[in-house]
Write a protein that holds these residues in place. Structure first.
Motif, short mmCIF file in Angstrom:
data_model
loop_
_atom_site.label_atom_id
_atom_site.label_comp_id
_atom_site.label_asym_id
_atom_site.label_seq_id
_atom_site.Cartn_x
_atom_site.Cartn_y
_atom_site.Cartn_z
N ALA A 37 -0.07 15.46 3.14
CA ALA A 37 0.64 14.53 2.25
C ALA A 37 0.63 15.05 0.81
CB ALA A 37 0.02 13.14 2.31
N GLN A 38 -0.49 15.61 0.38
CA GLN A 38 -0.57 16.19 -0.96
C GLN A 38 0.37 17.38 -1.10
OE1 GLN A 38 -5.06 16.52 -1.11
NE2 GLN A 38 -4.58 16.17 -3.27
N GLU A 39 0.39 18.23 -0.10
CA GLU A 39 1.24 19.42 -0.14
C GLU A 39 2.72 19.05 -0.22
OE1 GLU A 39 2.74 22.70 3.06
OE2 GLU A 39 0.62 22.13 3.15
N VAL A 40 3.14 18.08 0.58
CA VAL A 40 4.55 17.72 0.64
C VAL A 40 4.98 16.94 -0.59
CG1 VAL A 40 6.26 16.36 1.92
CG2 VAL A 40 4.62 17.78 3.16
N THR A 41 4.15 15.97 -1.02
CA THR A 41 4.56 15.08 -2.11
C THR A 41 4.15 15.57 -3.49
OG1 THR A 41 2.52 13.77 -1.99
CG2 THR A 41 4.38 13.07 -0.61
N ARG A 42 3.17 16.45 -3.55
CA ARG A 42 2.61 16.93 -4.82
C ARG A 42 1.94 15.80 -5.60
NH1 ARG A 42 2.89 22.20 -3.75
NH2 ARG A 42 4.98 23.04 -3.66
N LEU A 43 1.43 14.81 -4.88
CA LEU A 43 0.72 13.69 -5.51
C LEU A 43 -0.78 13.89 -5.32
CD1 LEU A 43 2.90 10.71 -4.21
CD2 LEU A 43 2.94 11.73 -6.50
N SER A 44 -1.57 13.23 -6.17
CA SER A 44 -3.02 13.32 -6.05
C SER A 44 -3.51 12.49 -4.87
CB SER A 44 -3.69 12.82 -7.34
OG SER A 44 -3.48 11.43 -7.46
N LYS A 45 -4.72 12.76 -4.42
CA LYS A 45 -5.31 11.97 -3.34
C LYS A 45 -5.37 10.50 -3.72
CE LYS A 45 -8.35 15.15 -0.90
NZ LYS A 45 -9.73 15.44 -0.51
N ALA A 46 -5.77 10.22 -4.95
CA ALA A 46 -5.89 8.83 -5.39
C ALA A 46 -4.55 8.11 -5.33
CB ALA A 46 -6.45 8.78 -6.82
N ARG A 47 -3.47 8.78 -5.74
CA ARG A 47 -2.15 8.16 -5.72
C ARG A 47 -1.68 7.93 -4.28
NH1 ARG A 47 0.86 4.43 -7.01
NH2 ARG A 47 3.06 4.88 -7.10
N ILE A 48 -1.96 8.89 -3.40
CA ILE A 48 -1.58 8.73 -2.00
C ILE A 48 -2.34 7.56 -1.38
CG2 ILE A 48 -1.64 9.80 0.29
CD1 ILE A 48 -1.07 12.48 -1.17
N TYR A 49 -3.64 7.48 -1.63
CA TYR A 49 -4.42 6.36 -1.11
C TYR A 49 -3.89 5.02 -1.64
CZ TYR A 49 -7.96 9.47 0.89
OH TYR A 49 -8.61 10.41 1.65
N ALA A 50 -3.50 4.99 -2.91
CA ALA A 50 -2.93 3.76 -3.48
C ALA A 50 -1.63 3.40 -2.78
CB ALA A 50 -2.69 3.93 -4.98
N LEU A 51 -0.77 4.38 -2.53
CA LEU A 51 0.49 4.11 -1.83
C LEU A 51 0.25 3.66 -0.39
CD1 LEU A 51 2.63 7.09 -3.15
CD2 LEU A 51 3.07 4.67 -3.54
N VAL A 52 -0.77 4.22 0.26
CA VAL A 52 -1.12 3.80 1.62
C VAL A 52 -1.55 2.34 1.61
CG1 VAL A 52 -2.84 4.07 3.46
CG2 VAL A 52 -1.66 6.07 2.55
N SER A 53 -2.39 1.97 0.65
CA SER A 53 -2.86 0.58 0.61
C SER A 53 -1.74 -0.41 0.30
CB SER A 53 -4.01 0.43 -0.40
OG SER A 53 -3.51 0.55 -1.72
N GLN A 54 -0.70 0.06 -0.40
CA GLN A 54 0.46 -0.78 -0.70
C GLN A 54 1.53 -0.68 0.39
OE1 GLN A 54 1.85 0.93 -4.36
NE2 GLN A 54 0.06 0.26 -5.52
N ARG A 55 1.24 0.11 1.41
CA ARG A 55 2.21 0.42 2.47
C ARG A 55 3.50 0.98 1.88
NH1 ARG A 55 -0.91 -3.64 4.53
NH2 ARG A 55 -1.48 -3.47 6.71
N GLY A 56 3.33 1.84 0.89
CA GLY A 56 4.47 2.41 0.18
C GLY A 56 4.83 3.82 0.62
N ILE A 57 4.06 4.39 1.53
CA ILE A 57 4.31 5.75 2.00
C ILE A 57 4.16 5.76 3.52
CG2 ILE A 57 1.90 6.48 1.72
CD1 ILE A 57 2.94 9.20 0.77
N PRO A 58 5.02 6.47 4.24
CA PRO A 58 4.90 6.47 5.71
C PRO A 58 3.62 7.16 6.17
CG PRO A 58 6.63 7.99 4.99
CD PRO A 58 6.15 7.27 3.77
N HIS A 59 2.88 6.45 7.01
CA HIS A 59 1.62 6.99 7.51
C HIS A 59 1.23 6.27 8.80
CE1 HIS A 59 0.32 3.33 5.48
NE2 HIS A 59 -0.77 3.37 6.23
N ALA A 60 0.24 6.81 9.47
CA ALA A 60 -0.36 6.16 10.63
C ALA A 60 -1.87 6.21 10.43
CB ALA A 60 0.02 6.88 11.92
N LYS A 61 -2.56 5.25 11.02
CA LYS A 61 -4.00 5.21 10.85
C LYS A 61 -4.66 4.96 12.21
CE LYS A 61 -7.49 3.14 7.93
NZ LYS A 61 -7.80 2.17 6.91
N ARG A 62 -5.61 5.80 12.54
CA ARG A 62 -6.42 5.64 13.75
C ARG A 62 -7.86 5.61 13.29
NH1 ARG A 62 -4.30 4.15 18.40
NH2 ARG A 62 -4.58 5.88 19.81
#
Length: 104
Positions: A37-62
């Protein structure tokens, strides 16, 4: 001009190109973790985690593991592109608006 024949010819060409480029299909279907996700979006880990918690970025969780699909991330980025606005330049000021430093 027979458009159906042209469409079939284009379809054949695309299928040939895809079959000769196996890296293309494997790259698009790549699934990975936060690093992908960092490689593709060029976003920081913190920003990606924030987007995941807001359901703002496509992801899956197991369990506690996050998974991202490269094709989904690229589509998400492309869907977020702004449309170019036809009209005044972005450098012109709006009528009736004052800048921060303008005298009142």
């Amino acid at each position: 001009m027979d458009y159906a024949q042209v469409l079939n010819d284009v379809r054949d060409i695309v299928q040939t190109v895809i079959s000769q480029a196996p890296w293309l299909s494997s790259t698009l279907s790549e699934v990975g973790g936060i690093e992908l996700a960092q490689e593709v979006t060029r976003l920081s880990k913190a920003r990606i985690y924030a987007l995941v918690s807001q359901r703002g970025i496509p992801h899956a969780k197991r369990g506690n593991k996050l998974y991202f699909n490269r094709a989904d991330l690229l589509a998400w980025i492309n869907n977020g592109r702004r449309q170019e606005e036809a009209g005044p330049s972005i450098y012109t000021s709006k009528p009736g608006r004052r800048g921060r430093n303008s005298a009142r």
